[in-house]
Design a protein around this motif. Structure first.
Motif, short mmCIF file in Angstrom:
data_model
loop_
_atom_site.label_atom_id
_atom_site.label_comp_id
_atom_site.label_asym_id
_atom_site.label_seq_id
_atom_site.Cartn_x
_atom_site.Cartn_y
_atom_site.Cartn_z
N THR A 40 44.02 21.38 32.83
CA THR A 40 43.27 22.16 33.97
C THR A 40 42.00 21.62 34.61
OG1 THR A 40 43.95 24.19 32.45
CG2 THR A 40 42.07 24.45 34.18
N GLU A 41 41.24 21.09 33.41
CA GLU A 41 39.83 20.36 33.77
C GLU A 41 40.22 19.13 34.62
OE1 GLU A 41 36.44 21.58 33.20
OE2 GLU A 41 37.99 23.33 32.64
N LEU A 42 40.97 18.47 34.47
CA LEU A 42 41.28 17.07 35.23
C LEU A 42 41.81 17.14 36.59
CD1 LEU A 42 41.90 14.45 32.14
CD2 LEU A 42 39.81 15.03 33.40
N GLU A 43 42.57 18.16 36.97
CA GLU A 43 43.45 18.33 38.14
C GLU A 43 44.08 16.92 38.48
OE1 GLU A 43 39.95 19.47 40.40
OE2 GLU A 43 39.99 21.53 40.09
N LEU A 44 45.00 16.51 37.33
CA LEU A 44 45.44 15.31 37.78
C LEU A 44 46.71 15.42 38.64
CD1 LEU A 44 46.02 14.17 33.90
CD2 LEU A 44 44.32 13.27 35.78
N THR A 45 46.94 14.46 39.47
CA THR A 45 48.41 14.64 40.45
C THR A 45 49.35 14.41 39.39
OG1 THR A 45 48.34 12.16 40.90
CG2 THR A 45 46.75 13.63 42.22
N SER A 46 50.75 14.74 39.87
CA SER A 46 51.60 14.32 39.09
C SER A 46 52.09 12.94 38.87
CB SER A 46 52.95 14.88 40.01
OG SER A 46 53.27 14.31 40.93
N THR A 47 51.56 12.11 39.57
CA THR A 47 51.64 10.65 39.36
C THR A 47 50.86 10.32 38.40
OG1 THR A 47 52.36 10.34 41.75
CG2 THR A 47 51.46 8.33 40.39
N GLU A 48 49.50 10.72 38.43
CA GLU A 48 48.18 10.36 37.57
C GLU A 48 48.85 10.96 36.15
OE1 GLU A 48 44.22 10.55 39.97
OE2 GLU A 48 45.47 12.35 39.41
N ALA A 49 49.15 12.02 35.98
CA ALA A 49 49.66 12.87 34.82
C ALA A 49 50.95 12.08 34.07
CB ALA A 49 50.04 14.26 35.08
N GLU A 50 51.80 11.66 34.92
CA GLU A 50 52.78 10.84 34.48
C GLU A 50 52.26 9.49 33.55
OE1 GLU A 50 56.45 8.27 36.31
OE2 GLU A 50 56.40 10.44 37.13
N LYS A 51 51.33 8.92 34.18
CA LYS A 51 50.96 7.68 33.51
C LYS A 51 49.77 7.96 32.47
CE LYS A 51 51.85 4.97 37.56
NZ LYS A 51 51.48 4.46 38.97
N PHE A 52 49.29 9.09 32.73
CA PHE A 52 47.96 9.27 31.83
C PHE A 52 48.21 9.74 30.49
CE2 PHE A 52 45.24 12.93 30.12
CZ PHE A 52 44.06 12.13 29.66
N TRP A 53 49.20 10.72 30.48
CA TRP A 53 49.34 11.27 29.18
C TRP A 53 49.99 10.53 28.21
CZ3 TRP A 53 46.71 15.07 27.85
CH2 TRP A 53 46.15 16.04 28.46
N PRO A 54 50.94 9.48 28.48
CA PRO A 54 51.36 8.54 27.24
C PRO A 54 50.22 7.65 26.99
CG PRO A 54 52.84 8.39 29.28
CD PRO A 54 51.78 9.21 29.58
N ILE A 55 49.36 7.38 27.72
CA ILE A 55 48.02 6.55 27.14
C ILE A 55 47.01 7.19 26.55
CG2 ILE A 55 46.07 5.61 28.19
CD1 ILE A 55 47.54 4.60 30.73
#
Length: 151
Positions: A40-55
């Motif tokens: 909610t706070e970060l408002e990640l795009t789907s592309t960002e979220a796809e790369k961010f969460w594994p890291i």
């Protein structure tokens, strides 16, 4: 000094959560709550979220392991009675182990930041840091409120 207190308090709070018999369940609930909060706070795009969460998840799991598995062992040896009964050699060994774990945590954080910079803007990384701090304060407040109700 104030910045150093929050991680220590958070460690102690999380340590008390995990010391209970249903520690895995509580950890998973907190983790799910944190994911929801950060999403909610970060408002990640789907592309960002796809790369961010594994890291993020890899980092979070590894730092949890270092802080709780290794540091818990050290902390057991650090009560007053144990410190007073340690030989200087044993104390030096324990200190070296703590320093080694601190270094591992630092290197892990450095690698994490390098990886984050590949997928998020500097502004979003700062927002992540602030959001994590906000989450930790919120969690600590809930813990305090719950403890106050028991009294």
């Amino acid at each position: 000094m104030k910045k150093n207190i929050l991680p220590i308090l958070l460690f102690l709070v999380s340590f008390s959560f995990y010391a209970q018999s249903d520690k895995d369940e509580k950890r998973e609930k907190i983790k799910a709550y944190k994911v929801s909060f950060l999403t909610t706070e970060l408002e990640l795009t789907s592309t960002e979220a796809e790369k961010f969460w594994p890291i993020y998840n890899t980092y979070d799991d590894k730092q949890f392991e270092l802080r709780h598995d290794k540091m818990k062992t050290y902390l057991r040896k650090l009560d007053d009675d144990n410190i007073n009964s340690l030989s200087e050699k044993d104390a030096a060994t324990l200190l070296a182990q703590i320093e080694s774990t601190d270094k591992e945590l630092y290197l892990l954080r450095e690698k994490y930041m390098t990886n984050l910079k590949k997928v998020l803007s500097a502004k979003k990384i700062l927002k992540l840091k602030k959001s994590e701090d906000d989450f930790n304060r919120k969690l600590l407040k809930q813990y305090r409120d719950k403890a106050a109700k028991k009294e």
